[in-house]
Design a protein around this motif. Structure first.
Motif, PDB file in Angstrom:
ATOM      1  N   ARG A   1       0.819  -1.222   0.000  1.00 27.54           N
ATOM      2  CA  ARG A   1       0.000   0.000   0.000  1.00 27.54           C
ATOM      3  C   ARG A   1       0.856   1.276   0.000  1.00 27.54           C
ATOM      4  O   ARG A   1       0.329   2.366  -0.057  1.00 27.54           O
ATOM      5  CB  ARG A   1      -0.921   0.019   1.226  1.00 27.54           C
ATOM      6  CG  ARG A   1      -1.961  -1.063   1.229  1.00 27.54           C
ATOM      7  CD  ARG A   1      -2.948  -0.930   2.406  1.00 27.54           C
ATOM      8  NE  ARG A   1      -2.407  -0.394   3.649  1.00 27.54           N
ATOM      9  CZ  ARG A   1      -1.765  -1.102   4.579  1.00 27.54           C
ATOM     10  NH1 ARG A   1      -1.572  -2.386   4.422  1.00 27.54           N
ATOM     11  NH2 ARG A   1      -1.315  -0.520   5.667  1.00 27.54           N
ATOM     12  N   ARG A   2       2.188   1.102   0.124  1.00 32.82           N
ATOM     13  CA  ARG A   2       3.120   2.230   0.237  1.00 32.82           C
ATOM     14  C   ARG A   2       2.749   3.107   1.446  1.00 32.82           C
ATOM     15  O   ARG A   2       2.762   4.320   1.395  1.00 32.82           O
ATOM     16  CB  ARG A   2       3.172   3.072  -1.039  1.00 32.82           C
ATOM     17  CG  ARG A   2       3.495   2.324  -2.322  1.00 32.82           C
ATOM     18  CD  ARG A   2       4.876   1.699  -2.301  1.00 32.82           C
ATOM     19  NE  ARG A   2       5.336   1.333  -3.638  1.00 32.82           N
ATOM     20  CZ  ARG A   2       5.368   0.091  -4.107  1.00 32.82           C
ATOM     21  NH1 ARG A   2       4.951  -0.915  -3.376  1.00 32.82           N
ATOM     22  NH2 ARG A   2       5.819  -0.141  -5.327  1.00 32.82           N
ATOM     23  N   ASP A   3       2.427   2.433   2.564  1.00 34.22           N
ATOM     24  CA  ASP A   3       1.994   3.092   3.794  1.00 34.22           C
ATOM     25  C   ASP A   3       3.210   3.390   4.669  1.00 34.22           C
ATOM     26  O   ASP A   3       3.598   2.608   5.529  1.00 34.22           O
ATOM     27  CB  ASP A   3       0.992   2.199   4.529  1.00 34.22           C
ATOM     28  CG  ASP A   3       0.394   2.840   5.766  1.00 34.22           C
ATOM     29  OD1 ASP A   3       0.974   3.806   6.299  1.00 34.22           O
ATOM     30  OD2 ASP A   3      -0.667   2.356   6.201  1.00 34.22           O
TER      31      ASP A   3
ATOM     32  N   GLU B   1      -0.863  -0.416 -10.677  1.00 36.15           N
ATOM     33  CA  GLU B   1      -2.107  -0.869 -10.040  1.00 36.15           C
ATOM     34  C   GLU B   1      -1.776  -1.617  -8.744  1.00 36.15           C
ATOM     35  O   GLU B   1      -0.714  -2.236  -8.634  1.00 36.15           O
ATOM     36  CB  GLU B   1      -2.866  -1.813 -10.983  1.00 36.15           C
ATOM     37  CG  GLU B   1      -3.230  -1.206 -12.317  1.00 36.15           C
ATOM     38  CD  GLU B   1      -4.232  -0.073 -12.198  1.00 36.15           C
ATOM     39  OE1 GLU B   1      -5.072  -0.107 -11.275  1.00 36.15           O
ATOM     40  OE2 GLU B   1      -4.173   0.858 -13.026  1.00 36.15           O
ATOM     41  N   PRO B   2      -2.702  -1.597  -7.777  1.00 39.30           N
ATOM     42  CA  PRO B   2      -2.463  -2.346  -6.533  1.00 39.30           C
ATOM     43  C   PRO B   2      -2.127  -3.822  -6.770  1.00 39.30           C
ATOM     44  O   PRO B   2      -1.277  -4.376  -6.073  1.00 39.30           O
ATOM     45  CB  PRO B   2      -3.775  -2.184  -5.762  1.00 39.30           C
ATOM     46  CG  PRO B   2      -4.328  -0.884  -6.251  1.00 39.30           C
ATOM     47  CD  PRO B   2      -3.940  -0.816  -7.711  1.00 39.30           C
ATOM     48  N   ALA B   3      -2.737  -4.441  -7.761  1.00 32.17           N
ATOM     49  CA  ALA B   3      -2.446  -5.855  -8.050  1.00 32.17           C
ATOM     50  C   ALA B   3      -0.988  -6.056  -8.455  1.00 32.17           C
ATOM     51  O   ALA B   3      -0.399  -7.110  -8.178  1.00 32.17           O
ATOM     52  CB  ALA B   3      -3.375  -6.377  -9.143  1.00 32.17           C
ATOM     53  N   ASP B   4      -0.396  -5.053  -9.100  1.00 34.84           N
ATOM     54  CA  ASP B   4       1.010  -5.140  -9.500  1.00 34.84           C
ATOM     55  C   ASP B   4       1.935  -5.135  -8.287  1.00 34.84           C
ATOM     56  O   ASP B   4       3.061  -5.618  -8.353  1.00 34.84           O
ATOM     57  CB  ASP B   4       1.393  -3.970 -10.414  1.00 34.84           C
ATOM     58  CG  ASP B   4       0.599  -3.944 -11.696  1.00 34.84           C
ATOM     59  OD1 ASP B   4       0.391  -5.012 -12.292  1.00 34.84           O
ATOM     60  OD2 ASP B   4       0.187  -2.829 -12.097  1.00 34.84           O
ATOM     61  N   ARG B   5       1.482  -4.545  -7.175  1.00 31.79           N
ATOM     62  CA  ARG B   5       2.305  -4.402  -5.965  1.00 31.79           C
ATOM     63  C   ARG B   5       2.182  -5.596  -5.024  1.00 31.79           C
ATOM     64  O   ARG B   5       2.914  -5.675  -4.038  1.00 31.79           O
ATOM     65  CB  ARG B   5       1.905  -3.132  -5.217  1.00 31.79           C
ATOM     66  CG  ARG B   5       2.196  -1.889  -6.012  1.00 31.79           C
ATOM     67  CD  ARG B   5       1.876  -0.633  -5.200  1.00 31.79           C
ATOM     68  NE  ARG B   5       1.874   0.492  -6.097  1.00 31.79           N
ATOM     69  CZ  ARG B   5       0.859   1.328  -6.242  1.00 31.79           C
ATOM     70  NH1 ARG B   5      -0.224   1.200  -5.496  1.00 31.79           N
ATOM     71  NH2 ARG B   5       0.933   2.311  -7.104  1.00 31.79           N
ATOM     72  N   ARG B   6       1.240  -6.509  -5.323  1.00 36.49           N
ATOM     73  CA  ARG B   6       1.054  -7.670  -4.450  1.00 36.49           C
ATOM     74  C   ARG B   6       2.319  -8.503  -4.411  1.00 36.49           C
ATOM     75  O   ARG B   6       2.861  -8.883  -5.442  1.00 36.49           O
ATOM     76  CB  ARG B   6      -0.114  -8.522  -4.941  1.00 36.49           C
ATOM     77  CG  ARG B   6      -1.448  -7.902  -4.603  1.00 36.49           C
ATOM     78  CD  ARG B   6      -2.613  -8.834  -4.747  1.00 36.49           C
ATOM     79  NE  ARG B   6      -2.347 -10.129  -4.161  1.00 36.49           N
ATOM     80  CZ  ARG B   6      -2.733 -11.279  -4.716  1.00 36.49           C
ATOM     81  NH1 ARG B   6      -3.399 -11.293  -5.844  1.00 36.49           N
ATOM     82  NH2 ARG B   6      -2.468 -12.419  -4.136  1.00 36.49           N
ATOM     83  N   LEU B   7       2.773  -8.791  -3.218  1.00 35.47           N
ATOM     84  CA  LEU B   7       4.003  -9.548  -3.023  1.00 35.47           C
ATOM     85  C   LEU B   7       3.763 -11.049  -2.847  1.00 35.47           C
ATOM     86  O   LEU B   7       4.688 -11.840  -2.998  1.00 35.47           O
ATOM     87  CB  LEU B   7       4.763  -8.997  -1.811  1.00 35.47           C
ATOM     88  CG  LEU B   7       5.212  -7.542  -1.958  1.00 35.47           C
ATOM     89  CD1 LEU B   7       5.657  -6.976  -0.615  1.00 35.47           C
ATOM     90  CD2 LEU B   7       6.317  -7.439  -2.979  1.00 35.47           C
TER      91      LEU B   7
END
Length: 148
Positions: free
Chosen positions: A22-24, A72-78
């Motif tokens: 989430r880049r939180d 997209e958020p899906a691209d950031r899923r680890l």
């Protein structure tokens, strides 16, 4: 311990993975020990050993590298997967994924060892299985234009 901290290293790392996705920054700051150390393979744009205040620069280089390739958020899923755990340490395998404007994709299989201290991440050492492929992708990838 802050409300985010837990005595379970695997649970703490799952919170950290979620915050990275989430880049939180605020949640990461709460979960990192003040003297946290990150060790990435040196050739990466954010590579090397980073401790304490140097984490901010490493994080900036990480996001400068990956944000244009993870629109997209899906691209950031680890997709983190627990491999091993002992008192105060855990090992996770995860995928660092990216795509470029030409449709090229890359998924960097990464193994990382995490050490906790006082319920916070104290040390992280990452091992990229196919470092040369990752470096080639990062060097040739054309950023995806931000959406509307």
């Amino acid at each position: 311990m802050t409300p985010l901290q837990t005595s379970d290293p695997a649970a703490t790392m799952r919170l950290i993975f979620s915050a990275v996705e989430r880049r939180d920054r605020a949640q990461l700051d709460a979960l990192y020990h003040p003297q946290v150390t990150f060790v990435w393979p040196a050739p990466l744009p954010y590579g090397g050993t980073h401790t304490g205040d140097a984490i901010k620069e490493m994080t900036a280089r990480f996001t400068q590298t990956w944000d244009p390739l993870q629109p997209e958020p899906a691209d950031r899923r680890l997709d983190p997967e627990l491999v091993a755990a002992s008192q105060g340490e855990v090992v996770f395998r995860y995928l660092l994924k990216g795509r470029d404007s030409s449709g090229h994709t890359h998924s960097a299989d990464t193994l990382a060892r995490y050490t906790m201290q006082d319920g916070r991440l104290f040390r992280a050492q990452m091992y990229c299985f196919e470092l040369l492929d990752l470096l080639t992708f990062l060097a040739t990838a054309k950023p995806v234009a931000p959406g509307p």
